[in-house]
Design a protein around this motif. Structure first.
Motif, PDB file in Angstrom:
ATOM      1  N   UNK A 106     -38.868 -26.659  40.882  1.00 10.70           N
ATOM      2  CA  UNK A 106     -38.295 -25.303  40.813  1.00 10.70           C
ATOM      3  C   UNK A 106     -39.387 -24.248  40.628  1.00 10.70           C
ATOM      4  N   UNK A 107     -40.389 -24.562  39.838  1.00 17.14           N
ATOM      5  CA  UNK A 107     -41.504 -23.632  39.652  1.00 17.14           C
ATOM      6  C   UNK A 107     -42.247 -23.437  40.969  1.00 17.14           C
ATOM      7  N   UNK A 108     -42.468 -24.524  41.691  1.00 13.41           N
ATOM      8  CA  UNK A 108     -43.164 -24.441  42.977  1.00 13.41           C
ATOM      9  C   UNK A 108     -42.342 -23.639  43.984  1.00 13.41           C
ATOM     10  N   UNK A 109     -41.041 -23.869  44.033  1.00  9.38           N
ATOM     11  CA  UNK A 109     -40.189 -23.131  44.965  1.00  9.38           C
ATOM     12  C   UNK A 109     -40.131 -21.654  44.607  1.00  9.38           C
ATOM     13  N   UNK A 110     -39.915 -21.345  43.340  1.00 10.70           N
ATOM     14  CA  UNK A 110     -39.854 -19.945  42.904  1.00 10.70           C
ATOM     15  C   UNK A 110     -41.173 -19.221  43.107  1.00 10.70           C
ATOM     16  N   UNK A 111     -42.272 -19.896  42.810  1.00  6.36           N
ATOM     17  CA  UNK A 111     -43.589 -19.302  42.997  1.00  6.36           C
ATOM     18  C   UNK A 111     -43.881 -19.089  44.482  1.00  6.36           C
ATOM     19  N   UNK A 112     -43.463 -20.021  45.300  1.00  3.64           N
ATOM     20  CA  UNK A 112     -43.687 -19.896  46.746  1.00  3.64           C
ATOM     21  C   UNK A 112     -42.927 -18.697  47.303  1.00  3.64           C
ATOM     22  N   UNK A 113     -41.656 -18.580  46.957  1.00  9.04           N
ATOM     23  CA  UNK A 113     -40.852 -17.454  47.448  1.00  9.04           C
ATOM     24  C   UNK A 113     -41.479 -16.129  47.012  1.00  9.04           C
ATOM     25  N   UNK A 114     -41.802 -16.011  45.731  1.00 11.44           N
ATOM     26  CA  UNK A 114     -42.368 -14.772  45.207  1.00 11.44           C
ATOM     27  C   UNK A 114     -43.716 -14.432  45.805  1.00 11.44           C
ATOM     28  N   UNK A 115     -44.578 -15.432  45.940  1.00  4.35           N
ATOM     29  CA  UNK A 115     -45.914 -15.166  46.467  1.00  4.35           C
ATOM     30  C   UNK A 115     -45.907 -14.865  47.959  1.00  4.35           C
ATOM     31  N   UNK A 116     -45.040 -15.509  48.704  1.00  2.00           N
ATOM     32  CA  UNK A 116     -44.938 -15.188  50.131  1.00  2.00           C
ATOM     33  C   UNK A 116     -44.441 -13.755  50.295  1.00  2.00           C
ATOM     34  N   UNK A 117     -43.432 -13.372  49.520  1.00  2.18           N
ATOM     35  CA  UNK A 117     -42.930 -11.995  49.603  1.00  2.18           C
ATOM     36  C   UNK A 117     -43.987 -10.976  49.181  1.00  2.18           C
ATOM     37  N   UNK A 118     -44.677 -11.249  48.084  1.00  2.00           N
ATOM     38  CA  UNK A 118     -45.663 -10.262  47.620  1.00  2.00           C
ATOM     39  C   UNK A 118     -46.880 -10.201  48.537  1.00  2.00           C
ATOM     40  N   UNK A 119     -47.285 -11.334  49.102  1.00  2.00           N
ATOM     41  CA  UNK A 119     -48.474 -11.348  49.960  1.00  2.00           C
ATOM     42  C   UNK A 119     -48.189 -10.801  51.357  1.00  2.00           C
ATOM     43  N   UNK A 120     -47.053 -11.151  51.925  1.00  4.41           N
ATOM     44  CA  UNK A 120     -46.759 -10.746  53.301  1.00  4.41           C
ATOM     45  C   UNK A 120     -46.067  -9.389  53.408  1.00  4.41           C
ATOM     46  N   UNK A 121     -45.374  -8.967  52.342  1.00  5.08           N
ATOM     47  CA  UNK A 121     -44.635  -7.710  52.403  1.00  5.08           C
ATOM     48  C   UNK A 121     -45.120  -6.722  51.344  1.00  5.08           C
ATOM     49  N   UNK A 122     -45.139  -7.133  50.095  1.00  7.40           N
ATOM     50  CA  UNK A 122     -45.425  -6.222  48.993  1.00  7.40           C
ATOM     51  C   UNK A 122     -46.806  -5.610  49.021  1.00  7.40           C
ATOM     52  N   UNK A 123     -47.840  -6.431  49.111  1.00 10.34           N
ATOM     53  CA  UNK A 123     -49.216  -5.914  49.073  1.00 10.34           C
ATOM     54  C   UNK A 123     -49.528  -5.064  50.306  1.00 10.34           C
ATOM     55  N   UNK A 124     -49.162  -5.499  51.531  1.00 11.07           N
ATOM     56  CA  UNK A 124     -49.393  -4.599  52.671  1.00 11.07           C
ATOM     57  C   UNK A 124     -48.638  -3.271  52.552  1.00 11.07           C
ATOM     58  N   UNK A 125     -47.401  -3.309  52.049  1.00  8.95           N
ATOM     59  CA  UNK A 125     -46.638  -2.070  51.847  1.00  8.95           C
ATOM     60  C   UNK A 125     -47.328  -1.180  50.811  1.00  8.95           C
ATOM     61  N   UNK A 126     -47.819  -1.784  49.728  1.00 10.91           N
ATOM     62  CA  UNK A 126     -48.534  -1.029  48.705  1.00 10.91           C
ATOM     63  C   UNK A 126     -49.753  -0.347  49.307  1.00 10.91           C
ATOM     64  N   UNK A 127     -50.537  -1.110  50.094  1.00  6.82           N
ATOM     65  CA  UNK A 127     -51.728  -0.517  50.710  1.00  6.82           C
ATOM     66  C   UNK A 127     -51.337   0.622  51.642  1.00  6.82           C
ATOM     67  N   UNK A 128     -50.293   0.421  52.442  1.00  8.18           N
ATOM     68  CA  UNK A 128     -49.877   1.459  53.385  1.00  8.18           C
ATOM     69  C   UNK A 128     -49.464   2.735  52.642  1.00  8.18           C
ATOM     70  N   UNK A 129     -48.742   2.584  51.556  1.00  8.46           N
ATOM     71  CA  UNK A 129     -48.325   3.750  50.777  1.00  8.46           C
ATOM     72  C   UNK A 129     -49.538   4.457  50.162  1.00  8.46           C
ATOM     73  N   UNK A 130     -50.443   3.681  49.565  1.00 12.38           N
ATOM     74  CA  UNK A 130     -51.645   4.283  48.959  1.00 12.38           C
ATOM     75  C   UNK A 130     -52.542   4.924  50.008  1.00 12.38           C
ATOM     76  N   UNK A 131     -52.711   4.269  51.148  1.00 12.98           N
ATOM     77  CA  UNK A 131     -53.552   4.827  52.210  1.00 12.98           C
ATOM     78  C   UNK A 131     -52.941   6.100  52.774  1.00 12.98           C
ATOM     79  N   UNK A 132     -51.626   6.137  52.903  1.00 11.74           N
ATOM     80  CA  UNK A 132     -50.962   7.344  53.411  1.00 11.74           C
ATOM     81  C   UNK A 132     -51.171   8.513  52.457  1.00 11.74           C
ATOM     82  N   UNK A 133     -51.005   8.266  51.165  1.00  7.79           N
ATOM     83  CA  UNK A 133     -51.234   9.314  50.167  1.00  7.79           C
ATOM     84  C   UNK A 133     -52.696   9.755  50.211  1.00  7.79           C
TER      85      UNK A 133
END
Length: 183
Positions: free
Chosen positions: A60-87
């Motif tokens: 369960x830890x591996x599954x939960x960590x995988x879901x969270x890290x895939x979302x943060x790495x593929x969506x969250x961090x690029x979105x964060x960079x795009x928002x910061x770069x736009x500002x």
């Protein structure tokens, strides 16, 4: 037809002006590929920490960590960079130089998402900008991974999840810093 093409090319050259290759350093191009490569070790480290801090099975830890890290790495961090770069590009894109300590700090903090092309100083600017960008990336990763882990937890362990995810991310960010220093 060739005359029309020549006229169009001439007008484009006159109206658009010269192109420059000194666009600076979009830091997403520096940090995102290594993040993708480090995704599996990060998931393993964070899962290991989560198993020790929460009543979670390794699966369960591996599954939960995988879901969270895939979302943060593929969506969250690029979105964060795009928002910061736009500002940054909207409000703080001007080249101020590196003559003073204040302008050097400005160049690697406020302008961290997209470094101005000070080629001779990039060897210290890139690591400094990475350290600055790690702060919002950490906060965003903790939030996304915490939310992603909640469905894998019992209601009694949910109050402890945010702290556990924050500590798991401290461990994985330490791993990423070590990998950066070694390479």
């Amino acid at each position: 037809m060739r005359i029309r093409t020549a006229i169009v090319l001439f007008l484009l050259g006159v109206l658009v002006g010269p192109a420059f290759a000194n666009i600076g350093v979009p830091m997403v191009a520096v940090f995102l590929p290594p993040l993708w490569l480090a995704l599996v070790p990060v998931i393993v480290v964070e899962s290991w920490v989560l198993v020790r801090l929460l009543p979670l099975s390794p699966a369960r830890a591996l599954t939960g960590s995988t879901v969270g890290n895939v979302l943060s790495t593929l969506v969250g961090v690029p979105f964060m960079w795009m928002a910061l770069a736009t500002v940054q590009l909207t409000f703080a894109g001007a080249e101020l130089g590196l003559a003073t300590a204040a302008t050097r700090i400005y160049a690697v903090t406020v302008q961290a998402p997209w470094l101005i092309p000070y080629e001779e100083d990039l060897q210290w600017m890139i690591p400094a900008a990475l350290a600055v960008l790690a702060l919002p990336a950490y906060a965003l990763s903790v939030f996304i991974e915490w939310r992603s882990l909640l469905p894998f937890l019992s209601s009694s362990s949910r109050p402890h999840a945010l702290r556990a995810v924050a500590l798991a991310n401290v461990a994985s960010y330490a791993l990423l810093a070590l990998l950066f220093i070694v390479t």
